[in-house]
Design an enzyme around this catalytic site. Structure first.
Site: not given
Length: 273
Positions: A106, A234, A236
């Site tokens: 990002c 994302h 994660e």
């Protein structure tokens, strides 16, 4: 004798806000992550030599006051770090030249493109060829998206990944290129790693599957080595089943889709470094 875990580095500070989730993903796959403030690292460059993997997490560097990640990109490109006249970008290029890897997520992806590290055509990292700008919707997009991997990409992070489901949360995620020639090059040479897709896995520019209007529905790019990877969604943020928005209604595996990207990073590091 217990095998030592490979050390990874996660940048923090100046508006970065996804460092803890990122570190958790690193630990799950076998890395031993360290946090280093983004300013401290530039002033103590030798620190990166002890690491195999650097991640630039998501967030809002410098409050996005000059555009997402622009201020930090300027610092990295023009601030000399030693008497040799080298910049921090030069140090990162050497890091990748040692077969080590970099992931930008990002805001980290925005930083990679605005420094010129991506797409790195012909391993030329000196000029910016693409950027990430305001979403076509004119607003911040916080939703989940489907991604399809480009089978022609040489990115080490997406090996054996076909389609995945990840969240996006950004206001400036629309990828644009400087010229038609650049677009042809990134398509031809495998720099496009992931593209926004519909729920059947078909690449599409249709909103909301493509949340920002990116050209060619590009969600992620790599450099010519495949060892620098930038991704707008994302990974994660989806490493456990319970992070999925429909985890109580669907039969899901315990591991979230995003963990595959970090597993590939660990596999590469342990097999090649």
């Amino acid at each position: 004798m217990k095998k030592q875990k490979p050390k990874s580095l996660i940048l923090v500070g100046n508006g970065i806000n996804c460092e803890y989730e990122t570190a958790h993903a690193h630990r799950l796959v076998g890395f031993e992550p360290d946090f280093i403030h983004i300013n401290t690292l530039v002033e103590n460059l030798d620190k990166i030599k002890r690491y195999t993997f650097i991640t630039l997490p998501g967030g809002f560097l410098d409050g996005d006051d000059l555009g997402s990640a622009k201020a930090q990109a300027v610092r990295w490109k023009y601030k000399k770090i030693n008497k040799s006249g080298k910049t921090f970008i030069d140090a990162l290029i050497s890091f990748v030249g040692d077969r080590k890897i970099i992931l930008g997520i990002c805001n980290g992806f925005q930083l990679l493109v605005k420094t010129g590290l991506l797409p790195g055509l012909d391993s030329n990292y000196s000029s910016q060829k693409v950027t990430l700008t305001f979403n076509d919707t004119g607003r911040f997009e916080d939703r989940w998206v489907y991604l399809k991997s480009n089978t022609f990409s040489h990115c080490i992070f997406t090996k054996d990944i076909h389609t995945i489901y990840l969240p996006v949360r950004h206001g400036e995620g629309k990828l644009v290129v400087d010229t038609k020639k650049t677009l042809e090059r990134i398509k031809r040479d495998g720099h496009i790693v992931m593209q926004y897709a519909d729920d059947s896995g078909n690449v599409t520019s249709q909103y909301p599957f493509n949340p920002n209007g990116s050209i060619e529905s590009i969600a992620g790019l790599c450099d010519s080595t495949g060892r620098i990877f930038g991704l707008m969604p994302h990974p994660e943020a989806f490493v456990h089943k319970m992070q999925h928005p429909r985890w109580t209604r669907e039969a899901l595996s315990e591991e979230g889709d995003g963990l595959m990207i970090f597993k590939n990073a660990y596999k590469y590091v342990t097999e090649n470094l």
